[in-house]
Design an enzyme around this catalytic site. Sequence first.
Site, PDB file in Angstrom:
ATOM      1  N   SER A   1     -12.022   6.114   7.203  1.00  0.00           N
ATOM      2  CA  SER A   1     -10.572   5.915   7.192  1.00  0.00           C
ATOM      3  C   SER A   1      -9.801   7.225   7.204  1.00  0.00           C
ATOM      4  O   SER A   1      -8.571   7.229   7.157  1.00  0.00           O
ATOM      5  CB  SER A   1     -10.169   5.089   5.976  1.00  0.00           C
ATOM      6  OG  SER A   1     -10.539   5.765   4.801  1.00  0.00           O
TER       7      SER A   1
ATOM      8  N   THR B   1      -7.817   6.463   3.168  1.00  0.00           N
ATOM      9  CA  THR B   1      -6.836   7.522   2.962  1.00  0.00           C
ATOM     10  C   THR B   1      -7.167   8.420   1.781  1.00  0.00           C
ATOM     11  O   THR B   1      -7.339   7.951   0.660  1.00  0.00           O
ATOM     12  CB  THR B   1      -5.415   6.945   2.721  1.00  0.00           C
ATOM     13  OG1 THR B   1      -5.038   6.235   3.875  1.00  0.00           O
ATOM     14  CG2 THR B   1      -4.393   8.027   2.459  1.00  0.00           C
TER      15      THR B   1
ATOM     16  N   THR C   1      -4.964  10.641   6.875  1.00  0.00           N
ATOM     17  CA  THR C   1      -5.502   9.301   7.138  1.00  0.00           C
ATOM     18  C   THR C   1      -5.501   9.011   8.636  1.00  0.00           C
ATOM     19  O   THR C   1      -4.746   9.634   9.390  1.00  0.00           O
ATOM     20  CB  THR C   1      -4.639   8.228   6.415  1.00  0.00           C
ATOM     21  OG1 THR C   1      -5.192   6.931   6.655  1.00  0.00           O
ATOM     22  CG2 THR C   1      -3.203   8.226   6.921  1.00  0.00           C
TER      23      THR C   1
ATOM     24  N   ARG D   1       2.408   3.138  15.830  1.00  0.00           N
ATOM     25  CA  ARG D   1       2.641   2.862  14.408  1.00  0.00           C
ATOM     26  C   ARG D   1       2.368   4.119  13.572  1.00  0.00           C
ATOM     27  O   ARG D   1       1.355   4.780  13.713  1.00  0.00           O
ATOM     28  CB  ARG D   1       1.725   1.734  13.958  1.00  0.00           C
ATOM     29  CG  ARG D   1       1.839   1.336  12.491  1.00  0.00           C
ATOM     30  CD  ARG D   1       0.843   2.036  11.589  1.00  0.00           C
ATOM     31  NE  ARG D   1       0.780   1.448  10.253  1.00  0.00           N
ATOM     32  CZ  ARG D   1       0.102   1.970   9.248  1.00  0.00           C
ATOM     33  NH1 ARG D   1      -0.573   3.069   9.396  1.00  0.00           N
ATOM     34  NH2 ARG D   1       0.087   1.367   8.067  1.00  0.00           N
ATOM     35  N   VAL D   2       3.289   4.409  12.689  1.00  0.00           N
ATOM     36  CA  VAL D   2       3.104   5.490  11.730  1.00  0.00           C
ATOM     37  C   VAL D   2       3.089   4.859  10.343  1.00  0.00           C
ATOM     38  O   VAL D   2       3.903   3.982  10.041  1.00  0.00           O
ATOM     39  CB  VAL D   2       4.250   6.517  11.845  1.00  0.00           C
ATOM     40  CG1 VAL D   2       4.232   7.498  10.678  1.00  0.00           C
ATOM     41  CG2 VAL D   2       4.158   7.264  13.169  1.00  0.00           C
ATOM     42  N   GLY D   3       2.170   5.295   9.502  1.00  0.00           N
ATOM     43  CA  GLY D   3       2.066   4.735   8.158  1.00  0.00           C
ATOM     44  C   GLY D   3       2.827   5.547   7.134  1.00  0.00           C
ATOM     45  O   GLY D   3       3.700   6.368   7.467  1.00  0.00           O
ATOM     46  N   ASP D   4       2.460   5.321   5.878  1.00  0.00           N
ATOM     47  CA  ASP D   4       3.119   6.025   4.778  1.00  0.00           C
ATOM     48  C   ASP D   4       2.617   7.448   4.617  1.00  0.00           C
ATOM     49  O   ASP D   4       3.290   8.282   4.010  1.00  0.00           O
ATOM     50  CB  ASP D   4       2.897   5.249   3.468  1.00  0.00           C
ATOM     51  CG  ASP D   4       1.401   5.049   3.159  1.00  0.00           C
ATOM     52  OD1 ASP D   4       0.588   5.000   4.109  1.00  0.00           O
ATOM     53  OD2 ASP D   4       1.064   4.947   1.970  1.00  0.00           O
TER      54      ASP D   4
ATOM     55  N   THR E   1      -2.399   5.451  -1.655  1.00  0.00           N
ATOM     56  CA  THR E   1      -3.231   4.822  -0.640  1.00  0.00           C
ATOM     57  C   THR E   1      -2.879   3.341  -0.625  1.00  0.00           C
ATOM     58  O   THR E   1      -2.344   2.824  -1.591  1.00  0.00           O
ATOM     59  CB  THR E   1      -4.725   5.009  -0.938  1.00  0.00           C
ATOM     60  OG1 THR E   1      -5.502   4.396   0.093  1.00  0.00           O
ATOM     61  CG2 THR E   1      -5.110   4.379  -2.264  1.00  0.00           C
ATOM     62  N   GLY E   2      -3.160   2.687   0.486  1.00  0.00           N
ATOM     63  CA  GLY E   2      -2.900   1.257   0.524  1.00  0.00           C
ATOM     64  C   GLY E   2      -2.197   0.831   1.792  1.00  0.00           C
ATOM     65  O   GLY E   2      -2.241   1.519   2.810  1.00  0.00           O
ATOM     66  N   ASP E   3      -1.552  -0.311   1.705  1.00  0.00           N
ATOM     67  CA  ASP E   3      -0.888  -0.889   2.869  1.00  0.00           C
ATOM     68  C   ASP E   3       0.406  -0.132   3.154  1.00  0.00           C
ATOM     69  O   ASP E   3       1.481  -0.476   2.670  1.00  0.00           O
ATOM     70  CB  ASP E   3      -0.617  -2.368   2.587  1.00  0.00           C
ATOM     71  CG  ASP E   3      -0.069  -3.077   3.807  1.00  0.00           C
ATOM     72  OD1 ASP E   3       0.289  -2.390   4.799  1.00  0.00           O
ATOM     73  OD2 ASP E   3       0.004  -4.307   3.781  1.00  0.00           O
ATOM     74  N   GLY E   4       0.260   0.890   3.974  1.00  0.00           N
ATOM     75  CA  GLY E   4       1.362   1.817   4.197  1.00  0.00           C
ATOM     76  C   GLY E   4       2.615   1.180   4.767  1.00  0.00           C
ATOM     77  O   GLY E   4       3.728   1.630   4.489  1.00  0.00           O
TER      78      GLY E   4
HETATM   79  C1  SD4 Z   1      -1.749   3.626   6.106  1.00  0.00           C
HETATM   80  N1  SD4 Z   1      -1.935   4.244   3.802  1.00  0.00           N
HETATM   81  O1  SD4 Z   1      -1.627   4.233   7.141  1.00  0.00           O
HETATM   82  C2  SD4 Z   1      -2.617   4.226   5.053  1.00  0.00           C
HETATM   83  C3  SD4 Z   1      -3.886   3.490   5.029  1.00  0.00           C
HETATM   84  C4  SD4 Z   1      -4.442   3.328   3.692  1.00  0.00           C
HETATM   85  O2  SD4 Z   1      -5.649   2.108   2.249  1.00  0.00           O
HETATM   86  O3  SD4 Z   1      -4.266   4.081   2.785  1.00  0.00           O
HETATM   87  N2  SD4 Z   1      -5.160   2.291   3.470  1.00  0.00           N
HETATM   88  O4  SD4 Z   1      -1.204   2.532   5.884  1.00  0.00           O
END
Ligand code: SD4
Length: 317
Positions: A52, A181, A199, A209-212, A232-235
Amino acid sequence: SPGFPMAINTWGGPFTAATDAAFLALARNNVSALDAVELGCTTCERNQCDGSVGFGGSPDENCETTLDAMIMDGRSMKSGAVAGLRRVKNAIAVARHVLDHTTHTLLAGDLATEFAVQSGFPAENLTTDASADRCRAWRDAGCQPNYRVAVSPDAGTSCGPYTPLPVRDGLAARHQASHDTISIMTIARDGSMAAGTTTNGASHKVPGRVGDGPITGSGSYVDSDVGACGATGDGDIMMRFLPCYQAVENMRRGMDPTAAAEDAVRRMVAKYPQVASGLVVVNNKGEHGGAGSGWTFTYAYRGGCMKETRVVSVPPV
Ligand code: SD4
């Protein structure tokens, strides 16, 4: 607090190689907090931590891997970042280059690649056999590109991250299977602090798409006067809340790191009960804590005289 210097980051397992690299560079070579963050993130980019981070992971709908990264200096509050970086492996170093050599904070997409290549970073293919196979399997399973789902709700089930799935078999389970991440925070001997995130984002994302990760205050945040946070997580959800900014500001108003992290997570869960999230928080004394939702989040730290990295498991709020 384990004492200074210190490195602390999201996730255990393969991510502890980054903790060790950052900590040992601080302890043995007295590198700056920023250099230690860059080194920790680079370690995970090279090792493709859990698939990841770095090249060859999280292919988008077109099977391409793109990278998001940011790095921040807790004294100047300067932040440098790249989003949707294509064809360059060492995303955190490009983010550092933005911080060091421009007056900007965030470069994106092909033009970020152009900046990187002109700055001397090699252009390379980020696709591996594994990421190509993963993308092919997703397509073979009948998964439609996400934008088609938006045009026609009946076009088929999306295996992308944008169709809400039940918590148990959906996001949380997907994330449980593979940690995501690296966000890392460091404290140098002199108490200076830095933070950073790198990440390859979310699998089967809509290209572009750009994440957090590259968003200051979302992927990570640091103010040496207070402390730092890594996420980390659902950005896609998390970046709507700037949870790392929230956690650091919580500490500024007197909360300890655990309470600061829990409050920031609860604000997201209140609106999105299904969100998979993890925050690791450290104050400028080296006291640390974490909070998460939707999975059992872990973080790793090493500081002072510790002979090895310790991993802390955080049950969901
Ligand atoms: C994202 N935060 O791009 C990242 C991915 C991630 O656990 O951390 N997933 O959404």
